[in-house]
Design an enzyme around this catalytic site. Sequence first.
Site, PDB file in Angstrom:
ATOM      1  N   LYS A 223       0.748  -1.227   0.000  1.00  0.00           N
ATOM      2  CA  LYS A 223      -0.074   0.060  -0.149  1.00  0.00           C
ATOM      3  C   LYS A 223       0.763   1.414  -0.173  1.00  0.00           C
ATOM      4  O   LYS A 223       1.850   1.260   0.154  1.00  0.00           O
ATOM      5  CB  LYS A 223      -0.964  -0.061   1.218  1.00  0.00           C
ATOM      6  CG  LYS A 223      -2.113  -0.945   0.941  1.00  0.00           C
ATOM      7  CD  LYS A 223      -3.087  -0.963   1.641  1.00  0.00           C
ATOM      8  CE  LYS A 223      -4.410  -2.031   0.892  1.00  0.00           C
ATOM      9  NZ  LYS A 223      -5.278  -2.382   1.809  1.00  0.00           N
ATOM     10  N   ARG A 258      -3.335 -10.330   4.461  1.00  0.00           N
ATOM     11  CA  ARG A 258      -3.593 -10.088   3.291  1.00  0.00           C
ATOM     12  C   ARG A 258      -2.556  -9.618   2.516  1.00  0.00           C
ATOM     13  O   ARG A 258      -2.216  -8.454   2.621  1.00  0.00           O
ATOM     14  CB  ARG A 258      -5.075  -9.243   3.034  1.00  0.00           C
ATOM     15  CG  ARG A 258      -5.417  -9.178   1.737  1.00  0.00           C
ATOM     16  CD  ARG A 258      -6.579  -8.135   1.505  1.00  0.00           C
ATOM     17  NE  ARG A 258      -7.296  -8.359   0.183  1.00  0.00           N
ATOM     18  CZ  ARG A 258      -6.895  -7.453  -0.740  1.00  0.00           C
ATOM     19  NH1 ARG A 258      -5.832  -6.807  -0.660  1.00  0.00           N
ATOM     20  NH2 ARG A 258      -7.436  -7.371  -1.840  1.00  0.00           N
TER      21      ARG A 258
HETATM   22  N1  HH2 Z   1      -7.331  -3.879   0.363  1.00  0.00           N
HETATM   23  C1  HH2 Z   1      -7.613  -3.936  -0.872  1.00  0.00           C
HETATM   24  C2  HH2 Z   1      -8.620  -4.710  -1.317  1.00  0.00           C
HETATM   25  N2  HH2 Z   1      -9.560  -5.434  -0.702  1.00  0.00           N
HETATM   26  N3  HH2 Z   1      -9.876  -6.161   1.618  1.00  0.00           N
HETATM   27  C3  HH2 Z   1      -9.544  -6.179   2.970  1.00  0.00           C
HETATM   28  N4  HH2 Z   1     -10.379  -6.871   3.608  1.00  0.00           N
HETATM   29  N5  HH2 Z   1      -8.548  -5.403   3.781  1.00  0.00           N
HETATM   30  C4  HH2 Z   1      -7.959  -4.593   2.490  1.00  0.00           C
HETATM   31  O1  HH2 Z   1      -7.073  -4.157   3.212  1.00  0.00           O
HETATM   32  C5  HH2 Z   1      -8.217  -4.822   1.446  1.00  0.00           C
HETATM   33  C6  HH2 Z   1      -9.110  -5.534   0.832  1.00  0.00           C
HETATM   34  C7  HH2 Z   1      -6.922  -3.240  -1.662  1.00  0.00           C
HETATM   35  O2  HH2 Z   1      -5.695  -3.767  -2.230  1.00  0.00           O
HETATM   36  P1  HH2 Z   1      -5.691  -4.380  -3.733  1.00  0.00           P
HETATM   37  O3  HH2 Z   1      -6.589  -5.600  -3.727  1.00  0.00           O
HETATM   38  O4  HH2 Z   1      -4.295  -5.017  -3.988  1.00  0.00           O
HETATM   39  O5  HH2 Z   1      -5.852  -3.537  -4.810  1.00  0.00           O
HETATM   40  P2  HH2 Z   1      -7.358  -2.891  -5.771  1.00  0.00           P
HETATM   41  O6  HH2 Z   1      -8.192  -2.580  -4.828  1.00  0.00           O
HETATM   42  O7  HH2 Z   1      -6.767  -1.813  -6.535  1.00  0.00           O
HETATM   43  O8  HH2 Z   1      -7.861  -4.110  -6.510  1.00  0.00           O
END
Ligand code: HH2
Length: 281
Positions: A223, A258
């Site tokens: 992040k 995660r």
């Molecule tokens: N962060 C992201 C997406 N889903 N779910 C939970 N429970 N907690 C988190 O911190 C979280 C999440 C964002 O990260 P990422 O999936 O890598 O990116 P994007 O939302 O751009 O797909």
Amino acid sequence: MAASLQDILNSHHTGRPAVMGVLNITPDSFSDGGEFFDAGTAAEHAAAMAREGADIIDIGAESTRPGSARVSPGEQIARLGSSVAAAAGTGSLVSIDTSSSVVAACALEQGASIINDISAGRDDPEMFALAAERGCGLVLMHMRGEPATMQRDPDYRDVVAEVRSFLAQRIAAAMAAGVKAAQIIVDPGIGFGKRLEHNLALLRGLAALCDLGRPVLVGASRKRFIGELTNTPAASARTLGSVAAALYAYAGGATILRVHDVSATCQALAVWRSLENPAGF
Ligand code: HH2
């Protein structure tokens, strides 16, 4: 051996960490956008993460990065294709990262066992009823505002207390709709409507969230705050910072991590746990 759903939902009692590997089937995710956008590549990446030790594979078809636009349930289902079933076939558990009960229901049919709802049931009034009926795991995450607007000057008086109180309210709302406490996982939502100091305060203050009596999930991987702390603009170059954040979160009481870099995180956790538990060696 990969954890069972019960292991995960009891992990706050046992201290056994669970690694949740991220699989974004999106063209635009901040961390890995476009990389796993076709069915074959997505299935291969799920299998690789399972081999590396992921207890859970978290599949999402809608990017939630700051400023991102919404994706309709139909489009999410089309993007998912057969990837939930493919990931469930690896032996890891599957969670579906969606705020839509229609998408969640479809993923549960295909073998998912956890709903990861970043809106904590606020986007779709049917979400809690679905989780109650299916008895699946349910992640309730804190977010200020919505992805499209959440980074517009977020402010808190006491971020840890406010996030804790929000999560307590969402636990109560889910239970009022028939979800059992034992199904619920809570998440401070690192990066969702938070500035650097808020993210750091939440990581330092996880004990207050553990105090809610449910397992705590932390998603700090790749992040922006890691980029800010280390002057690393490219998300894919933030692995070491992400592992440090995951270990710190685990030491602070989070048991579900995660992450994008499953192998590196599992290696770090194995060493950490061996050092922590001299009786095991
Ligand atoms: N962060 C992201 C997406 N889903 N779910 C939970 N429970 N907690 C988190 O911190 C979280 C999440 C964002 O990260 P990422 O999936 O890598 O990116 P994007 O939302 O751009 O797909």
